[in-house]
Design a protein around this motif. Structure first.
Motif, short mmCIF file in Angstrom:
data_model
loop_
_atom_site.label_atom_id
_atom_site.label_comp_id
_atom_site.label_asym_id
_atom_site.label_seq_id
_atom_site.Cartn_x
_atom_site.Cartn_y
_atom_site.Cartn_z
N ALA A 123 11.54 111.75 -18.36
CA ALA A 123 10.50 111.11 -19.17
C ALA A 123 9.98 112.08 -20.23
N ILE A 124 9.82 113.35 -19.86
CA ILE A 124 9.37 114.34 -20.85
C ILE A 124 10.45 114.55 -21.91
N ARG A 125 11.71 114.62 -21.49
CA ARG A 125 12.80 114.81 -22.46
C ARG A 125 12.85 113.63 -23.43
N ARG A 126 12.59 112.43 -22.94
CA ARG A 126 12.58 111.26 -23.85
C ARG A 126 11.41 111.37 -24.83
N ARG A 127 10.27 111.84 -24.35
CA ARG A 127 9.12 111.98 -25.25
C ARG A 127 9.38 113.03 -26.31
N LEU A 128 10.06 114.10 -25.95
CA LEU A 128 10.41 115.11 -26.95
C LEU A 128 11.33 114.53 -28.01
N ARG A 129 12.31 113.73 -27.58
CA ARG A 129 13.20 113.07 -28.54
C ARG A 129 12.42 112.06 -29.39
N ASP A 130 11.52 111.31 -28.74
CA ASP A 130 10.79 110.26 -29.46
C ASP A 130 9.83 110.84 -30.49
N GLN A 131 9.31 112.04 -30.24
CA GLN A 131 8.48 112.67 -31.26
C GLN A 131 9.26 112.85 -32.55
N LEU A 132 10.46 113.40 -32.44
CA LEU A 132 11.30 113.57 -33.63
C LEU A 132 11.69 112.23 -34.23
N ALA A 133 12.06 111.29 -33.36
CA ALA A 133 12.51 109.98 -33.84
C ALA A 133 11.38 109.26 -34.58
N ASP A 134 10.16 109.35 -34.08
CA ASP A 134 9.02 108.69 -34.74
C ASP A 134 8.80 109.26 -36.15
N VAL A 135 8.90 110.58 -36.25
CA VAL A 135 8.72 111.22 -37.56
C VAL A 135 9.85 110.83 -38.50
N LEU A 136 11.07 110.81 -37.99
CA LEU A 136 12.22 110.42 -38.81
C LEU A 136 12.10 108.97 -39.27
N ALA A 137 11.67 108.09 -38.38
CA ALA A 137 11.51 106.68 -38.74
C ALA A 137 10.44 106.51 -39.81
N ALA A 138 9.33 107.25 -39.67
CA ALA A 138 8.27 107.17 -40.68
C ALA A 138 8.76 107.69 -42.02
N GLY A 139 9.54 108.77 -41.99
CA GLY A 139 10.09 109.31 -43.23
C GLY A 139 11.10 108.39 -43.87
#
Length: 208
Positions: A123-139
């Motif tokens: 779950a933590i590893r997914r959150r680490l990935r999702d942090q990057l993914a959220d920023v990439l999606a916003a960009g």
């Protein structure tokens, strides 16, 4: 827990980190961990119910600490997706370059966990990935990133894999300094995201 107990626990975790890094979790015995600390074999069970619990506590600490640093870095970077992305990448680079043993143990030995312990770390590893993914999606939405296949999670995974491999080869006496490393990897990650050549504000080399 007394200060003596805390120091003993920390020594066991540190010895286990080095041994798991060198040999792997499965090939390391409780006796080898305690001998590395100058303890009797039974000393480990004063702090952990089993070698499996020691591994869980170690891997959980590695992942929790990394998540804490990434959240802090993203918040400090401001609202710009490029700056946030650069800050997150810089934290991952710093963690894998400066703490190679912990990073490799965290990235490899978590697979020996089972049940709820494995689920917690995943779950933590997914959150680490999702942090990057959220920023990439916003960009991508704002037009500053142009993602291959339009996949923010896919690009995030590729960036994390690239950063994770640093612990396999980086050396303190190598050609690249830590500062050069984090700048180079930020530039590489920005290219992978189809973004600008450099962030508007270079993140300060984080202390992780």
């Amino acid at each position: 827990m007394t200060s003596v107990e805390t120091r003993s626990r920390d020594r066991l975790l540190a010895a286990a980190t080095t041994l798991f890094y060198e040999r792997g979790f499965l090939a390391t015995s409780v006796k080898e961990i305690t001998q590395a600390c100058g303890f009797t074999q039974g000393a480990l069970y004063n702090h952990f119910a089993s070698k499996d619990e020691l591994l869980y506590e170690l891997v959980l600490d590695i992942h929790t600490e990394l998540e804490t640093h990434t959240l802090r870095a993203r918040s400090a970077a401001g609202p710009d997706p490029v700056d946030q992305f650069a800050a997150l990448v810089a934290v991952h680079v710093a963690a894998h370059a400066q703490f190679r043993e912990r990073s490799r143990v965290g990235n490899q030995e978590y697979r020996s966990l089972t049940g709820d312990r494995l689920a917690h770390v995943l779950a933590i590893r997914r959150r680490l990935r999702d942090q990057l993914a959220d920023v990439l999606a916003a960009g991508a939405q704002s037009g500053v990133f142009h993602l291959v296949g339009g996949s923010a999670p896919g690009t995030a995974r590729a960036v994390l894999d690239m950063c994770g491999l640093i612990s396999e080869w980086f050396r303190d006496d190598g050609v690249l300094t830590p500062t050069e490393m984090h700048r180079r990897y930020v530039e590489l990650a920005l290219r992978m995201a189809g973004g600008p050549a450099a962030p508007r504000t270079w993140p300060v080399l984080p202390e992780v």
